[in-house]
Every structure is written in structure tokens, then in C-alpha cells.
Design a protein around this motif. Structure first.
Motif, PDB file in Angstrom:
ATOM      1  N   GLY A  27      47.961  49.092  29.180  1.00  0.00           N
ATOM      2  CA  GLY A  27      48.979  50.092  29.547  1.00  0.00           C
ATOM      3  C   GLY A  27      48.422  51.099  30.538  1.00  0.00           C
ATOM      4  N   GLY A  28      47.161  51.478  30.347  1.00  0.00           N
ATOM      5  CA  GLY A  28      46.500  52.413  31.262  1.00  0.00           C
ATOM      6  C   GLY A  28      46.419  51.859  32.670  1.00  0.00           C
ATOM      7  N   PHE A  29      46.045  50.589  32.792  1.00  0.00           N
ATOM      8  CA  PHE A  29      45.960  49.956  34.120  1.00  0.00           C
ATOM      9  C   PHE A  29      47.346  49.842  34.763  1.00  0.00           C
ATOM     10  CE2 PHE A  29      41.606  48.562  33.103  1.00  0.00           C
ATOM     11  CZ  PHE A  29      41.005  48.851  34.316  1.00  0.00           C
ATOM     12  N   LEU A  30      48.364  49.571  33.947  1.00  0.00           N
ATOM     13  CA  LEU A  30      49.743  49.469  34.453  1.00  0.00           C
ATOM     14  C   LEU A  30      50.179  50.811  35.050  1.00  0.00           C
ATOM     15  CD1 LEU A  30      51.722  47.026  34.267  1.00  0.00           C
ATOM     16  CD2 LEU A  30      52.762  48.127  32.311  1.00  0.00           C
ATOM     17  N   ILE A  31      49.915  51.905  34.330  1.00  0.00           N
ATOM     18  CA  ILE A  31      50.301  53.245  34.796  1.00  0.00           C
ATOM     19  C   ILE A  31      49.467  53.665  35.997  1.00  0.00           C
ATOM     20  CG2 ILE A  31      50.104  55.678  34.095  1.00  0.00           C
ATOM     21  CD1 ILE A  31      51.349  54.473  31.377  1.00  0.00           C
ATOM     22  N   PHE A  32      48.191  53.290  35.993  1.00  0.00           N
ATOM     23  CA  PHE A  32      47.288  53.583  37.105  1.00  0.00           C
ATOM     24  C   PHE A  32      47.839  52.956  38.393  1.00  0.00           C
ATOM     25  CE2 PHE A  32      42.756  52.774  38.866  1.00  0.00           C
ATOM     26  CZ  PHE A  32      42.810  53.945  39.599  1.00  0.00           C
ATOM     27  N   GLY A  33      48.299  51.695  38.307  1.00  0.00           N
ATOM     28  CA  GLY A  33      48.880  50.999  39.460  1.00  0.00           C
ATOM     29  C   GLY A  33      50.131  51.691  39.969  1.00  0.00           C
ATOM     30  N   MET A 145      38.216  41.530  31.823  1.00  0.00           N
ATOM     31  CA  MET A 145      38.240  42.541  32.900  1.00  0.00           C
ATOM     32  C   MET A 145      39.257  42.155  33.968  1.00  0.00           C
ATOM     33  SD  MET A 145      36.131  45.197  32.786  1.00  0.00           S
ATOM     34  CE  MET A 145      34.613  45.789  32.065  1.00  0.00           C
ATOM     35  N   ASN A 146      39.267  40.876  34.348  1.00  0.00           N
ATOM     36  CA  ASN A 146      40.231  40.405  35.357  1.00  0.00           C
ATOM     37  C   ASN A 146      41.658  40.525  34.843  1.00  0.00           C
ATOM     38  OD1 ASN A 146      39.233  39.141  38.049  1.00  0.00           O
ATOM     39  ND2 ASN A 146      37.668  38.580  36.572  1.00  0.00           N
ATOM     40  N   LEU A 147      41.852  40.242  33.534  1.00  0.00           N
ATOM     41  CA  LEU A 147      43.183  40.339  32.936  1.00  0.00           C
ATOM     42  C   LEU A 147      43.657  41.801  32.928  1.00  0.00           C
ATOM     43  CD1 LEU A 147      45.476  38.776  31.579  1.00  0.00           C
ATOM     44  CD2 LEU A 147      44.319  39.081  29.386  1.00  0.00           C
ATOM     45  N   LEU A 154      49.927  43.996  38.991  1.00  0.00           N
ATOM     46  CA  LEU A 154      51.341  43.788  38.675  1.00  0.00           C
ATOM     47  C   LEU A 154      52.158  45.046  39.005  1.00  0.00           C
ATOM     48  CD1 LEU A 154      53.013  41.498  37.336  1.00  0.00           C
ATOM     49  CD2 LEU A 154      52.744  42.702  35.168  1.00  0.00           C
ATOM     50  N   SER A 155      51.670  46.209  38.544  1.00  0.00           N
ATOM     51  CA  SER A 155      52.420  47.440  38.819  1.00  0.00           C
ATOM     52  C   SER A 155      52.323  47.832  40.298  1.00  0.00           C
ATOM     53  CB  SER A 155      51.948  48.586  37.919  1.00  0.00           C
ATOM     54  OG  SER A 155      50.563  48.763  37.987  1.00  0.00           O
ATOM     55  N   SER A 156      51.219  47.422  40.973  1.00  0.00           N
ATOM     56  CA  SER A 156      51.084  47.718  42.409  1.00  0.00           C
ATOM     57  C   SER A 156      52.149  46.993  43.227  1.00  0.00           C
ATOM     58  CB  SER A 156      49.698  47.300  42.921  1.00  0.00           C
ATOM     59  OG  SER A 156      48.706  48.009  42.243  1.00  0.00           O
ATOM     60  N   ILE A 157      52.492  45.758  42.806  1.00  0.00           N
ATOM     61  CA  ILE A 157      53.498  44.963  43.536  1.00  0.00           C
ATOM     62  C   ILE A 157      54.871  45.624  43.412  1.00  0.00           C
ATOM     63  CG2 ILE A 157      54.773  42.768  43.554  1.00  0.00           C
ATOM     64  CD1 ILE A 157      52.211  41.370  42.698  1.00  0.00           C
ATOM     65  N   PHE A 267      49.559  40.580  47.956  1.00  0.00           N
ATOM     66  CA  PHE A 267      49.424  41.129  46.600  1.00  0.00           C
ATOM     67  C   PHE A 267      49.785  40.103  45.526  1.00  0.00           C
ATOM     68  CE2 PHE A 267      49.515  45.461  48.551  1.00  0.00           C
ATOM     69  CZ  PHE A 267      48.294  45.877  48.029  1.00  0.00           C
ATOM     70  N   LEU A 268      50.675  39.168  45.866  1.00  0.00           N
ATOM     71  CA  LEU A 268      51.031  38.117  44.912  1.00  0.00           C
ATOM     72  C   LEU A 268      49.822  37.207  44.662  1.00  0.00           C
ATOM     73  CD1 LEU A 268      53.347  36.829  43.251  1.00  0.00           C
ATOM     74  CD2 LEU A 268      53.796  35.356  45.212  1.00  0.00           C
ATOM     75  N   PHE A 269      49.178  36.746  45.742  1.00  0.00           N
ATOM     76  CA  PHE A 269      47.960  35.925  45.598  1.00  0.00           C
ATOM     77  C   PHE A 269      46.873  36.717  44.866  1.00  0.00           C
ATOM     78  CE2 PHE A 269      49.708  33.319  49.130  1.00  0.00           C
ATOM     79  CZ  PHE A 269      49.463  32.051  48.611  1.00  0.00           C
ATOM     80  N   PHE A 270      46.773  37.990  45.218  1.00  0.00           N
ATOM     81  CA  PHE A 270      45.789  38.904  44.650  1.00  0.00           C
ATOM     82  C   PHE A 270      45.955  38.987  43.124  1.00  0.00           C
ATOM     83  CE2 PHE A 270      44.425  43.228  43.549  1.00  0.00           C
ATOM     84  CZ  PHE A 270      43.280  43.402  44.299  1.00  0.00           C
ATOM     85  N   THR A 271      47.209  39.202  42.704  1.00  0.00           N
ATOM     86  CA  THR A 271      47.505  39.393  41.277  1.00  0.00           C
ATOM     87  C   THR A 271      47.344  38.095  40.490  1.00  0.00           C
ATOM     88  OG1 THR A 271      49.014  41.154  41.923  1.00  0.00           O
ATOM     89  CG2 THR A 271      49.263  40.305  39.696  1.00  0.00           C
TER      90      THR A 271
END
Length: 419
Positions: A27-33, A145-147, A154-157, A267-271
Motif C-alpha cells: 500500500g505504501g508503494f502504491l501511494i508513493f507512486g 522487492m520487485n513485486l 502500477l500507480s505511476s501508470i 511504463f507498461l513494459f517497466f511494470t
């Protein structure tokens, strides 16, 4: 019987705690994005509302880097003082407060201060989440870590699309605008605070004699190699977001929507790479993985420039190579410095932050320099050559990242310590 029930209850409690901690990290990474990437559609509106010139806008964005770097310097010390649990909660709370202050901002000074606070929260979150993840993901570290970073991707896209849509919403007080959008999006940071309060976080365990200091890291050539690998990789990654649309529009005459579509494909390939390539890093080793992925990214970008417009899709495919670098290096640090992960992460990420500020400035000046060299060749040719040189430099950074990894691999193999 009583003993087995007690064991079963303990196991259930542990499993519940693991789920709570996953909610906090993912959740933290999602909000960070979201907080990092909603600014795109908002900045032109802010500029219009406050009648800002380009210099003031540049200053506002420079405060991002400054707040972020400031947070990088004190987060590790804070986590030692109050624990990683309360450090994370402080980061989430400061982002929510920043959202409220941005909503209330009446002048440029107030807005700048609110933005600065948001980026202090972001910096604390980046270091805090990296420390949390390093302590929680002790098994299959590369995969996990990658996950975790997949959620950031995901949130960046979707962040720019959601932000643009929300600014047009109508409420009782009229249009939501950038103020309301920031208020709602940054208020989401309250959500991970709830599992944080319930969860029990693993604190760092170490003997005083084993604890690693900044002085030891400064003298450690392997720590510096890791800094170079991460800096080259991350500057190359971030530069794509800054320069790809500009390059496609000016060099190939693409429309803004087509050029933005190619960035979305990147970003799609990236994610997807972060979702699927994590297990590969655990299987073949972190050093070897980063070496291969970074080389792949650099070669794709160079091939795209060499082929020309027909090879533009290779710019997007390069995202698959650059994506696993950051999370895999975090996994590498956790394995290499198990007794001083907090310190090692802070040391590496702070230096990487400085390198990314310098790197992006350098790319901009390099494009201008090559442009001025070939100005006499025709209206657009100098500009196109400048942009090509800038993008070739972005590709070169990925290849330098791979080359540093090769050196690290050779040094570690000689010592029998390959990660």
C-alpha cells in the motif's frame, strides 16, 4: 493438547501480522507512486492559478529534490530512534498534512512550503519502505522487492490519468481542481497507517561490534560500486520519463497523444518486468541479473535511435530492462549488509538522489550544447541531433550500469562472495 493449540494460535497471529505488514509495504508503494506522478496534469493549472513564470516553476520542482534529499539524510537515524513502525506512520501522516496545506495554499510561498513537506514525506517513505522491505522479505528477497516496486509502477501508470480526470469533477463548491485532487489523493496515505498501528515490525538486530557505520561504507569499494550501479540505472530510468515525449515530438514530428502513448508503453513494459522478472533475479543472482537487464535496456535504446522512427517501439521495450534494477539493488544491499541495512540503504539512496539531480541537469545541458554546435545545418537538424545525443547518453548510462555490475561481479567472484 494445550501446547499444540498455543502453537496454532501463535502461527495464526504470525500469519495475520505478515498480511498486515504486506498491506503496509504494498500500500505504501502504491501511494508513493500516486504522490510522485499526479503532478504532471496539476502543474500547468498551478502555474495559471498563481501566475508563475518558468523560473518559479523550476524552483518549485527543485524543492522536490531538496525535500527528498533532506528526508534521505535523517530517516535512518529517525528509524533507530523511534522504530521503523513510527517512522512509516510519520511519513504517511506528513503526506496527508501536505495535502491539506496544498488545498489551503493562497500564495506561492505557502504552496512551495506544502510541496516541500510532501517531498519530505516522499523521501521518508522511500527510505522507510526500503528498510521495512529489507527486514520483512528475508526469503525470495529479489522476487518480493520487485513485486513491491510493481505496485509503485502500477500507480505511476494510472496516476496522471486519475489526476486529470479528478480535476474535472464537480462537487458542492464547484470544480474539484488541482487543490481538491491533491487533498483526496494525499489523504489516501491515512489508509496504510491503520495496519501499521496493528502490525508488529521486525526491528534491526545487530551486535554493536558488527554494526556498519558510514565511515566503513565510505572505505568499502563494493559500497561505491553499488552506488554507481544504482545511480547510472536510476538516472537512465528517470530520464526516459523526462525526455522520451519531447524526443518523439521534435525528432519524428509525433503528436503529443502518440508520444505520450509510447511513454505509457514504456511504463507498461517497466511494470510487467517488475511483476515477472523478480524470480529470475533470485534464481541467477542479483549482480548477474542487473548486468544483463541494464545491458538489454541500453542496447534497445541505441538500436531505437539507429533504426529511426520505425524502431521507436524499442524505446518502450527498453523499460523491461531498466525496471528490475532499483528493487534488485535493494535486495542486494539487504543481502550484502544484513547487520546495517538501514545505514547502507540511506548511504546508497542519498548519493543516488544527488546523482539524479546532476544527471538530469547534465542531459539538458548536453542537448543544448550539441544543438548549438550544429545550429547552422538547418532549422531542425541541430535540435534533432541534440535530442539524439541526449538520448544516446541515456542509453550509455544503462550500459555503464551494466559495466559497473561486471566489475562488481568480478570483484565478488574473486572473494567468493557473489550475491
Amino acid at each position: 493438547m494445550h501446547n499444540s493449540m498455543h502453537k496454532s494460535n501463535t502461527r495464526t497471529r504470525l500469519r495475520l501480522n505478515d498480511i498486515l505488514l504486506l498491506f503496509v509495504v504494498f500500500g505504501g508503494f502504491l501511494i508513493f507512486g500516486f504522490s510522485e506522478n499526479i503532478k504532471g496534469p496539476a502543474i500547468p493549472r498551478m502555474q495559471a492559478d498563481f501566475s508563475l513564470d518558468e523560473g518559479q516553476l523550476g524552483m518549485l520542482l527543485a524543492l522536490n529534490s531538496l525535500g527528498y534529499l533532506a528526508a534521505c539524510t535523517f530517516t535512518s537515524a529517525l528509524s533507530k530512534r523511534i522504530g521503523i513502525k513510527w517512522t512509516g506512520i510519520t511519513a504517511f501522516a506528513s503526506m496527508t498534512i501536505a495535502g491539506v496545506l496544498m488545498y489551503a495554499a493562497q500564495g506561492y510561498g505557502f504552496l512551495s512550503a506544502s510541496y516541500f513537506l510532501m517531498y519530505i514525506g516522499n523521501g521518508m517513505l522511500e527510505i522507510g519502505l526500503a528498510i521495512m522491505a529489507a527486514r520483512i522479505f528475508t526469503k525470495n528477497t529479489g522476487t518480493m522487492m520487485n513485486l513491491a516496486h510493481f505496485f509503485y509502477g502500477l500507480s505511476s501508470i494510472v496516476a496522471p490519468l486519475i489526476a486529470a480526470s479528478m480535476m474535472g469533477w464537480h462537487g458542492p463548491g464547484g470544480e474539484l481542481g488541482w487543490r481538491g485532487m491533491y487533498l483526496i489523493m494525499l489523504s489516501l496515505a491515512i489508509l496504510p497507517i491503520i495496519p501499521s498501528l496493528w502490525g508488529k515490525f521486525p526491528e534491526e538486530m545487530h551486535e554493536p561490534s558488527e554494526h556498519i557505520s558510514y565511515r566503513k561504507l565510505i572505505r568499502d569499494p563494493i559500497a561505491w560500486l553499488i552506488v554507481f550501479i544504482l545511480s547510472f540505472g536510476v538516472v537512465s530510468e528517470l530520464a526516459v520519463g523526462s525526455w522520451l515525449v519531447n524526443f518523439l515530438e521534435k525528432a519524428y514530428g509525433w503528436s503529443m497523444s502518440d508520444a505520450s502513448g509510447m511513454l505509457s508503453a514504456f511504463f507498461l513494459f517497466f511494470t510487467l518486468a517488475r511483476l515477472f522478472l523478480g524470480p529470475v533475479t533470485d534464481r541467477i543472482g542479483y549482480t548477474l541479473s542487473v548486468m544483463i537487464f541494464a545491458a538489454f535496456s541500453g542496447i534497445c535504446s541505441l538500436a531505437a535511435i539507429a533504426i529511426g522512427e520505425k524502431g521507436a517501439i524499442l524505446f518502450a521495450i527498453a523499460g523491461a530492462g531498466i525496471a528490475p534494477i532499483y528493487p534488485t539493488i535493494m535486495a542486494m544491499i539487504a543481502k550484502r549488509y544484513p547487520k546495517g541495512t538501514d545505514t547502507a540503504i540511506t548511504f546508497t539512496v542519498t548519493l543516488m538522489g544527488i546523482a539524479s539531480v546532476v544527471g538530469n541537469l547534465f542531459i539538458g545541458y548536453m542537448i543544448d550544447f550539441v544543438h548549438s554546435l550544429f545550429q547552422g545545418r538547418g532549422a531542425n537538424e541541430g535540435q534533432i541531433l541534440g535530442l539524439q545525443a541526449g538520448y544516446e547518453f541515456i542509453a550509455l548510462l544503462a550500459l555503464l550500469c551494466s559495466a559497473c555490475c561486471l566489475i562488481l561481479y568480478m570483484v565478488l567472484r574473486k572473494r567468493g562472495e557473489v550475491i
